[in-house]
Design a protein around this motif. Sequence first.
Motif, mmCIF file in Angstrom:
data_model
loop_
_atom_site.group_PDB
_atom_site.id
_atom_site.type_symbol
_atom_site.label_atom_id
_atom_site.label_comp_id
_atom_site.label_asym_id
_atom_site.label_seq_id
_atom_site.Cartn_x
_atom_site.Cartn_y
_atom_site.Cartn_z
ATOM 1 N N ASN A 199 42.822 73.545 61.052
ATOM 2 C CA ASN A 199 43.194 72.109 61.241
ATOM 3 C C ASN A 199 42.079 71.038 61.144
ATOM 4 O OD1 ASN A 199 45.636 72.871 62.319
ATOM 5 N ND2 ASN A 199 44.676 73.537 64.046
ATOM 6 N N LEU A 200 41.203 71.374 60.201
ATOM 7 C CA LEU A 200 40.153 70.474 59.921
ATOM 8 C C LEU A 200 39.248 70.511 58.536
ATOM 9 C CD1 LEU A 200 38.241 68.020 61.566
ATOM 10 C CD2 LEU A 200 36.383 70.012 61.709
ATOM 11 N N GLU A 201 39.162 69.318 57.790
ATOM 12 C CA GLU A 201 38.376 69.618 56.573
ATOM 13 C C GLU A 201 37.367 68.534 56.652
ATOM 14 O OE1 GLU A 201 40.847 68.798 53.172
ATOM 15 O OE2 GLU A 201 40.899 66.771 53.381
ATOM 16 N N VAL A 202 36.285 68.728 56.091
ATOM 17 C CA VAL A 202 34.968 67.985 56.210
ATOM 18 C C VAL A 202 34.327 67.783 54.691
ATOM 19 C CG1 VAL A 202 32.662 67.712 56.967
ATOM 20 C CG2 VAL A 202 34.301 68.541 58.535
ATOM 21 N N PRO A 226 36.223 58.847 72.738
ATOM 22 C CA PRO A 226 35.265 59.044 73.446
ATOM 23 C C PRO A 226 34.693 60.751 73.293
ATOM 24 C CG PRO A 226 36.637 57.909 74.920
ATOM 25 C CD PRO A 226 37.387 58.124 73.753
ATOM 26 N N ILE A 227 35.504 61.447 73.089
ATOM 27 C CA ILE A 227 34.959 62.926 72.932
ATOM 28 C C ILE A 227 34.535 62.868 71.353
ATOM 29 C CG2 ILE A 227 36.011 65.117 72.451
ATOM 30 C CD1 ILE A 227 38.160 64.571 74.717
ATOM 31 N N TRP A 228 35.176 62.285 70.433
ATOM 32 C CA TRP A 228 34.850 62.302 69.049
ATOM 33 C C TRP A 228 33.232 61.600 69.047
ATOM 34 C CZ3 TRP A 228 36.231 64.544 64.844
ATOM 35 C CH2 TRP A 228 37.702 65.115 64.627
ATOM 36 N N MET A 247 43.678 67.380 62.336
ATOM 37 C CA MET A 247 45.049 67.596 62.721
ATOM 38 C C MET A 247 45.222 68.103 63.959
ATOM 39 S SD MET A 247 47.120 66.158 60.557
ATOM 40 C CE MET A 247 48.586 66.727 60.900
ATOM 41 N N GLY A 248 43.883 68.068 64.899
ATOM 42 C CA GLY A 248 44.120 68.608 66.333
ATOM 43 C C GLY A 248 43.090 69.657 66.511
ATOM 44 N N ALA A 249 41.757 69.580 65.908
ATOM 45 C CA ALA A 249 40.879 70.867 65.915
ATOM 46 C C ALA A 249 40.370 70.478 67.258
ATOM 47 C CB ALA A 249 39.974 70.927 64.984
ATOM 48 N N VAL A 259 35.333 73.494 66.957
ATOM 49 C CA VAL A 259 35.429 73.573 65.853
ATOM 50 C C VAL A 259 35.291 72.528 64.837
ATOM 51 C CG1 VAL A 259 37.479 73.584 63.948
ATOM 52 C CG2 VAL A 259 37.775 75.194 66.331
ATOM 53 N N VAL A 260 35.340 71.400 65.378
ATOM 54 C CA VAL A 260 34.733 70.271 64.475
ATOM 55 C C VAL A 260 33.177 70.268 64.369
ATOM 56 C CG1 VAL A 260 34.362 67.618 64.623
ATOM 57 C CG2 VAL A 260 36.491 68.618 65.658
ATOM 58 N N SER A 261 32.400 70.807 65.397
ATOM 59 C CA SER A 261 30.876 70.991 65.565
ATOM 60 C C SER A 261 30.685 71.964 64.341
ATOM 61 C CB SER A 261 30.286 71.264 66.540
ATOM 62 O OG SER A 261 30.272 70.022 67.601
ATOM 63 N N LEU A 262 31.337 72.999 64.459
ATOM 64 C CA LEU A 262 31.130 74.250 63.514
ATOM 65 C C LEU A 262 31.506 73.861 61.997
ATOM 66 C CD1 LEU A 262 30.937 77.409 63.253
ATOM 67 C CD2 LEU A 262 33.206 77.445 63.318
ATOM 68 N N ARG A 263 32.470 73.135 61.723
ATOM 69 C CA ARG A 263 32.945 72.641 60.524
ATOM 70 C C ARG A 263 31.626 71.711 60.045
ATOM 71 N NH1 ARG A 263 35.262 76.664 59.097
ATOM 72 N NH2 ARG A 263 37.574 76.645 59.238
ATOM 73 N N LEU A 264 31.314 70.718 60.860
ATOM 74 C CA LEU A 264 30.399 69.839 60.380
ATOM 75 C C LEU A 264 28.885 70.433 59.948
ATOM 76 C CD1 LEU A 264 30.814 66.962 62.935
ATOM 77 C CD2 LEU A 264 30.867 66.874 60.386
ATOM 78 N N ASP A 265 28.473 71.629 61.011
ATOM 79 C CA ASP A 265 27.235 72.336 60.462
ATOM 80 C C ASP A 265 27.476 73.075 59.307
ATOM 81 O OD1 ASP A 265 26.048 71.272 62.987
ATOM 82 O OD2 ASP A 265 26.309 73.178 64.246
ATOM 83 N N GLN A 266 28.611 73.585 59.346
ATOM 84 C CA GLN A 266 28.920 74.359 57.841
ATOM 85 C C GLN A 266 28.769 73.497 56.767
ATOM 86 O OE1 GLN A 266 32.992 75.886 57.794
ATOM 87 N NE2 GLN A 266 32.207 78.079 57.115
ATOM 88 N N ALA A 267 29.370 72.397 56.910
ATOM 89 C CA ALA A 267 29.220 71.508 55.683
ATOM 90 C C ALA A 267 27.948 71.312 55.128
ATOM 91 C CB ALA A 267 29.973 70.331 55.891
#
Length: 104
Positions: free
Chosen positions: A29-32, A56-58, A81-83, A87-95
């Motif tokens: 549900n997320l692409e970076v 606020p969470i973002w 799309m609702g991650a 998951v957001v933190s993981l994908r950002l670090d992964q990128a």
Amino acid sequence: METLVFRFEQGQRRIPTAAQLVGVVSSGNLEVLVSRAELQAACEIEVNTAAIGFAPIWQAVMDDFQARWQLADVRIAINDMGATPAVVSLRLDQAIEACLESAP
């Protein structure tokens, strides 16, 4: 859809690669997309999300991310799309890690 824009000034770390894409909206549900940009040592993050009302969470997730990486002259586009925040933190670090690993 809701669009949120975050800007962090006076970063210290620049990425060596021109661009990097991690994740797929339909998978996790997320692409970076991370790319270099002339932003006077700032980092800009644009989030396009289907989950409306979670600014606020973002903000908390983006603050934590920038505190870890201290990025400069980096533009990040997130399509969500609702991650979950994890998951957001993981994908950002992964990128960012992918950007650093692909350096010549």
